[in-house]
Design a protein around this motif. Structure first.
Motif, short mmCIF file in Angstrom:
data_model
loop_
_atom_site.label_atom_id
_atom_site.label_comp_id
_atom_site.label_asym_id
_atom_site.label_seq_id
_atom_site.Cartn_x
_atom_site.Cartn_y
_atom_site.Cartn_z
N LYS A 182 25.51 55.24 -18.71
CA LYS A 182 24.79 55.00 -19.96
C LYS A 182 25.45 55.73 -21.13
N ASN A 183 25.92 56.93 -20.88
CA ASN A 183 26.60 57.68 -21.94
C ASN A 183 27.91 57.03 -22.37
N ILE A 184 28.65 56.52 -21.40
CA ILE A 184 29.90 55.83 -21.72
C ILE A 184 29.59 54.54 -22.50
N ALA A 185 28.58 53.81 -22.04
CA ALA A 185 28.19 52.57 -22.73
C ALA A 185 27.81 52.87 -24.18
N ASN A 186 27.08 53.93 -24.39
CA ASN A 186 26.68 54.32 -25.75
C ASN A 186 27.90 54.65 -26.60
N PHE A 187 28.86 55.36 -26.02
CA PHE A 187 30.09 55.68 -26.75
C PHE A 187 30.81 54.41 -27.18
N LEU A 188 30.91 53.45 -26.28
CA LEU A 188 31.65 52.22 -26.59
C LEU A 188 30.92 51.34 -27.59
N ILE A 189 29.67 51.07 -27.34
CA ILE A 189 28.93 50.14 -28.18
C ILE A 189 28.81 50.64 -29.61
N ASN A 190 28.64 51.95 -29.77
CA ASN A 190 28.42 52.51 -31.10
C ASN A 190 29.67 53.11 -31.74
N HIS A 191 30.82 52.88 -31.13
CA HIS A 191 32.04 53.46 -31.69
C HIS A 191 32.35 52.82 -33.05
N PRO A 192 32.67 53.64 -34.06
CA PRO A 192 32.93 53.09 -35.40
C PRO A 192 34.11 52.13 -35.46
N GLN A 193 35.02 52.22 -34.49
CA GLN A 193 36.18 51.33 -34.48
C GLN A 193 36.00 50.14 -33.54
N MET A 194 34.80 49.96 -33.02
CA MET A 194 34.54 48.79 -32.19
C MET A 194 34.33 47.58 -33.10
N PRO A 195 35.12 46.54 -32.94
CA PRO A 195 34.94 45.33 -33.77
C PRO A 195 33.57 44.69 -33.54
N LYS A 196 33.15 43.89 -34.50
CA LYS A 196 31.83 43.25 -34.42
C LYS A 196 31.73 42.28 -33.24
N ASP A 197 32.86 41.75 -32.79
CA ASP A 197 32.81 40.83 -31.65
C ASP A 197 32.92 41.57 -30.31
N PHE A 198 33.03 42.89 -30.35
CA PHE A 198 33.07 43.74 -29.16
C PHE A 198 34.27 43.46 -28.26
N ILE A 199 35.37 43.00 -28.86
CA ILE A 199 36.64 42.92 -28.15
C ILE A 199 37.48 44.08 -28.67
N PRO A 200 37.64 45.15 -27.91
CA PRO A 200 38.22 46.38 -28.45
C PRO A 200 39.69 46.23 -28.85
N TYR A 201 40.09 47.09 -29.79
CA TYR A 201 41.52 47.29 -29.99
C TYR A 201 42.05 48.00 -28.76
N TRP A 202 43.36 48.01 -28.60
CA TRP A 202 43.95 48.56 -27.37
C TRP A 202 43.63 50.05 -27.19
N ASP A 203 43.35 50.74 -28.30
CA ASP A 203 42.91 52.13 -28.26
C ASP A 203 41.91 52.30 -29.40
N TYR A 204 40.79 52.95 -29.13
CA TYR A 204 39.76 53.12 -30.17
C TYR A 204 40.23 54.01 -31.31
N ASN A 205 41.30 54.76 -31.09
CA ASN A 205 41.85 55.64 -32.12
C ASN A 205 43.24 55.23 -32.55
N ALA A 206 43.62 53.99 -32.29
CA ALA A 206 44.95 53.52 -32.69
C ALA A 206 45.11 53.65 -34.20
N PRO A 207 46.17 54.29 -34.66
CA PRO A 207 46.32 54.52 -36.10
C PRO A 207 46.50 53.25 -36.92
N GLN A 208 46.89 52.14 -36.27
CA GLN A 208 47.15 50.90 -37.00
C GLN A 208 45.90 50.05 -37.22
#
Length: 396
Positions: free
Chosen positions: A274-300
């Motif tokens: 549940k904690n991991i799910a919360n991290f992913l779903i609410n991450h500020p760099q998570m796109p609206k369609d929930f298809i992540p970038y290759w890294d949530y902290n990718a500088p690009q």
């Protein structure tokens, strides 16, 4: 009683039910179409490799097929995909190919120099056993679990992942390794030998302690001192930086602790998932369609590639996790899944029959820092997509 108000209330209730039914039917149509497309692509893939003895699809880059023999960690995913497709539509041609490509992986039951025996065997033979009950598959899985157990060091308390780069890592363990514990838990139940379960639990517990940061993101690699059993190096080998959140790694963690809870009913694993799910779903760099970038902290970000494979693993995990949480969280998780599946099933991510090297999905990222399989199809993206579709269809 005010019959007029009652009548209006009844009409509103009927309307709400109708809207819900339409939406559910709409998602069913999305899933059914996704399965039809996936079956077409996968049969084309199977026919392509049918007469290439021992070969299994891996990716499609630069207009060229890339394949492997059974030694590559991904070897069990295409057979597993065929099993999911056969489970959905009892097409005898799918069954023929599922058996054929599963057999190509059997020699890995003796593998002791690779921690991915679980990926190789449980995705292929495990699904085959679940769907057909084939007795021989039990022997393959148990032998494979015994082979995987040889990589466990009681002093460290974990299954070793890699044997290379010994100048850097003493005893490296990657977050992906959580996924191989399901084979161990199956072996414990089937054989009655609790040592398999003890290995899985020890690995899961030490990973939870040492791989995860306070925000519930995880490192990719933790190397342990062989004498003390404690970490001496923490890295994110395939991510943007050692302290970044490599997207597929986060999904592996979510998936791993979800099934660990299913199999052990240990509340700690549920809270971790549940904690991991919360991290992913609410991450500020998570796109609206929930298809992540290759890294949530990718500088690009946002001008960088997505990883559909991270989304498919996440979606499949969230569907199962939704069975173990309260109604509000379930609704939240399934709303995310709905968005992910509709996006993946769209023309943007789903290849047309005959294209994309006959892989189902586009736009995955294997190892961005090494310029390997970047914005390419991946066999495990297809596998977990089909697993997610299968799980979701059963819940409609």
């Amino acid at each position: 009683m005010n019959t007029k108000v009652t009548h209006i209330s009844l009409l509103l209730l009927i309307a709400l039910i109708s809207v819900g039914q339409v939406r559910a039917q709409s998602l069913k149509n999305v899933i059914d179409k996704a399965f039809r497309n996936a079956e077409q692509q996968s049969l084309l893939m199977a026919r392509k490799y049918e007469n290439q003895p021992g070969r299994l699809p891996k990716s499609f880059e630069g207009g060229k097929d890339t394949s492997s023999d059974s030694r590559w960690w991904c070897s069990g995913f295409f057979p597993g995909s065929l099993w999911y497709l056969y489970e959905n539509n009892k097409n005898t041609e799918l069954l023929k190919y599922a058996k054929l490509f599963t057999d190509r992986v059997e020699r890995e039951k003796y593998t002791t120099d690779n921690h991915d025996v679980g990926f190789m065997l449980y995705c292929s033979f495990g699904n085959g056993l679940r769907i057909t009950g084939e007795e021989h598959y039990k022997e393959v899985l148990l032998t494979g679990a015994k082979s995987l157990a040889t990589r466990f060091d009681p002093k460290v308390g974990l299954i070793r992942s890699w044997d290379h780069n010994t100048a850097i890592w003493q005893y490296p363990v990657i977050i992906d390794n959580l996924m191989n514990l399901e084979l161990m838990l199956w072996a414990a139940k089937y054989s009655g030998d609790d040592s398999f379960r003890k290995i899985a639990v020890s690995h899961a517990d030490k990973t939870m302690i040492h791989h995860f940061r306070p925000d519930h993101s995880s490192y990719h690699v933790v190397s342990y001192d062989k004498k003390t059993g404690l970490p001496h190096k923490k890295q994110t080998h395939q991510g943007a930086a050692d302290d970044s959140a490599w997207s597929r790694g986060q999904s592996w963690g979510l998936y791993g602790y979800t099934y660990l809870y299913r199999e052990t009913k240990d509340q700690r694993y549920l809270e971790q998932a549940k904690n991991i799910a919360n991290f992913l779903i609410n991450h500020p760099q998570m796109p609206k369609d929930f298809i992540p970038y290759w890294d949530y902290n990718a500088p690009q970000i946002p001008n960088t590639t997505r990883d559909a494979s991270a989304a498919t693993v996440m979606a499949s995990a969230l569907i199962e996790l939704s069975d173990f949480v309260d109604a509000d969280l379930k609704k939240k998780y399934m709303k995310v899944v709905d968005t992910q599946i509709r996006t993946l099933a769209s023309d943007e991510y789903t290849a047309k029959p005959g294209e994309n090297g006959n892989f189902i999905l586009k736009h995955s990222t294997g190892a961005f820092p090494f310029k390997a399989e970047v914005d390419a199809p991946l066999t495990y993206a297809d596998y977990y997509y089909l697993e997610a579709l299968t799980r979701l269809k059963k819940r409609l």
